[in-house]
Design an enzyme around this catalytic site. Structure first.
Site, PDB file in Angstrom:
ATOM      1  N   ALA A 136     -33.779  -0.867  24.519  1.00  0.00           N
ATOM      2  CA  ALA A 136     -34.933  -1.344  25.292  1.00  0.00           C
ATOM      3  C   ALA A 136     -34.611  -1.297  26.779  1.00  0.00           C
ATOM      4  CB  ALA A 136     -35.291  -2.758  24.872  1.00  0.00           C
ATOM      5  N   ASN A 137     -35.530  -1.762  27.603  1.00  0.00           N
ATOM      6  CA  ASN A 137     -35.258  -1.892  29.037  1.00  0.00           C
ATOM      7  C   ASN A 137     -35.889  -3.176  29.553  1.00  0.00           C
ATOM      8  OD1 ASN A 137     -38.027  -1.302  30.102  1.00  0.00           O
ATOM      9  ND2 ASN A 137     -37.659   0.605  28.965  1.00  0.00           N
TER      10      ASN A 137
END
Ligand code: CTP
Length: 401
Positions: A211-212
């Site tokens: 993810a970010n």
């Protein structure tokens, strides 16, 4: 008249500031709004339903289980048949009930059942306003998308204590109502917009993912602003913790490929604004079961595959929207990298920002952007993400003027 034809459900809860609600009703009606009053039991200890009803020129609703009232309008219709619910004054107790989803009287039930915008004018003793419990409830309501006006600072009517807690003045409440109901122009009426927002989650196995740090705040704010200017907006959102914007159709997705599919399924459109921080890579073959540690064995390698570039796909699509806007998250050479993305991805504008950790932009509430267009660049000063969204929506609207 600026509020002509607007229907306001006014909930009056118990507090000395309830006397100001009488003036508030008068001010709202002067501007063309109709006011339908609901009073809690506490409110009736301060002002009478007779006075409120006379000023509102409407029936005053007080009971949840009143046979007559339920047949007349019913609490669900009270909750929905209005353009805005205004609570003035809102007590600490009513805020606590709302934050926790209680529905044990007419006012709290309406507030739980409504899908309309809700504006709160709190009024309470300064110690109650600053109490950790009220702080918590305020934060919860705020993240639920509830709007606030006030409280103001000053001396309390009953105790003479000073501090924040006085209900905002009726004219300030009226101004907040006007801003929320936005009687302004709709330059994007009849236009269809697709907005992507948030991060994507790319599964490694059923419990782990890549993810970010994107929060979705900027993309969601842009979707809201385009809708406010009259566009029919579809928001394709990755996993975020903020609420769906009101007045926008929101589609929830996890992975980049799902995001692309949702965007393509919603073409044709007039406007595309790709704000999502799409993961550039996914795990080539995500495991169907949780990957277990094997004693004595090396950690498993992660083999990545490239994700589809949604902006680039849209920018070169046969059904390309008239206006395509992308973002560029950079940590260096913002202008050059942004301009090369503009060309490579076939966008009309790239909104470039420096997402180096020290800027606090990724996940934060503020943004500082450079607008890269075919005609040149423009630097906007540091603003909150809401203000950036408003300016971007106006910029987009200027192309359809
Ligand atoms: N974008 C997209 N699909 C992707 C990657 C990016 O639609 N798979 C969009 C983003 O929504 C944004 C723009 O492309 O509008 C630029 O995103 P950014 O992450 O800055 O660029 P990348 O293409 O990922 O390039 P790089 O990571 O090399 O900077």
């Amino acid at each position: 008249m600026i509020l002509q034809g607007k229907r306001i459900l006014l909930i009056i809860s118990g507090g000395i500031a309830a006397y100001k609600s009488l003036d508030l009703i008068r001010r709202l009606r002067e501007r063309g709004a109709s006011v339908r009053p609901v009073m809690t039991a506490g409110a009736q200890a301060f002002v009478t339903p007779l006075a409120v009803g006379a000023l509102a020129a409407d029936k005053v609703f007080t009971e949840l289980f009143s046979r007559e009232d339920e047949q007349d309008v019913g609490h669900i219709r009270l909750a929905r048949d209005c353009d805005l619910i205004l609570i003035a004054p809102a007590t600490a107790d009513l805020m606590a009930k709302m934050a926790n989803g209680h529905a044990d009287d007419l006012a709290s039930t309406i507030l739980l059942a409504t899908d309309r915008p809700v504006l709160i004018a709190p009024a309470m003793n300064p110690k109650m306003w600053t109490h950790p419990a009220t702080r918590r409830n305020h934060a919860t309501l705020f993240s639920d998308g509830i709007h606030f006006v006030g409280p103001a600072s000053g001396e309390m009517a009953e105790s003479g204590e000073k501090g924040e807690g006085r209900m905002a003045e009726p004219l300030d409440i009226v101004a907040a109502v006007e801003a929320l109901l936005d009687t302004g122009d709709k330059p994007l009426a009849g236009k269809k917009a697709i907005v992507t927002s948030g991060p994507t989650h790319e599964p490694i196995d059923p419990v782990r993912y890549i993810a970010n740090r994107s929060s979705g705040k900027q993309g969601h704010a842009i979707a809201t602003e385009l809708a406010r200017l009259g566009a029919a907006v579809t928001l394709v959102s990755g996993p975020v913790t903020i609420p769906d914007p009101k007045g926008v159709k929101t589609i929830h997705v996890e992975r980049a490929e799902e995001m692309r599919d949702a965007v393509l399924a919603n073409l044709p459109a007039d406007i595309a604004v790709m704000v999502a921080a799409v993961a550039d890579w996914r795990v080539a073959s995500a495991a169907g079961n949780k990957i277990k540690k094997q004693p004595g064995e090396a950690p498993p390698p992660l083999i990545l595959a490239e994700n589809p570039d949604i902006l680039k796909t849209i920018g070169h699509h046969a059904k390309r929207p008239k206006l395509v806007v992308g973002f560029a998250a950079e940590t260096q050479n913002v202008a050059e990298n942004g301009r090369s993305k503009l060309e490579r991805k076939g966008a009309d504008y790239i909104i470039a920002n420096d997402v180096s950790p020290e800027t606090g932009i990724m996940g934060g509430d503020r943004n500082r952007v450079k607008i890269i267009g075919k005609a040149g660049d423009e630097d906007w000063p540091d603003m909150d993400k809401q203000a950036v969204a408003e300016k971007i929506a106006r910029l987009i609207a200027s192309h359809f003027a």
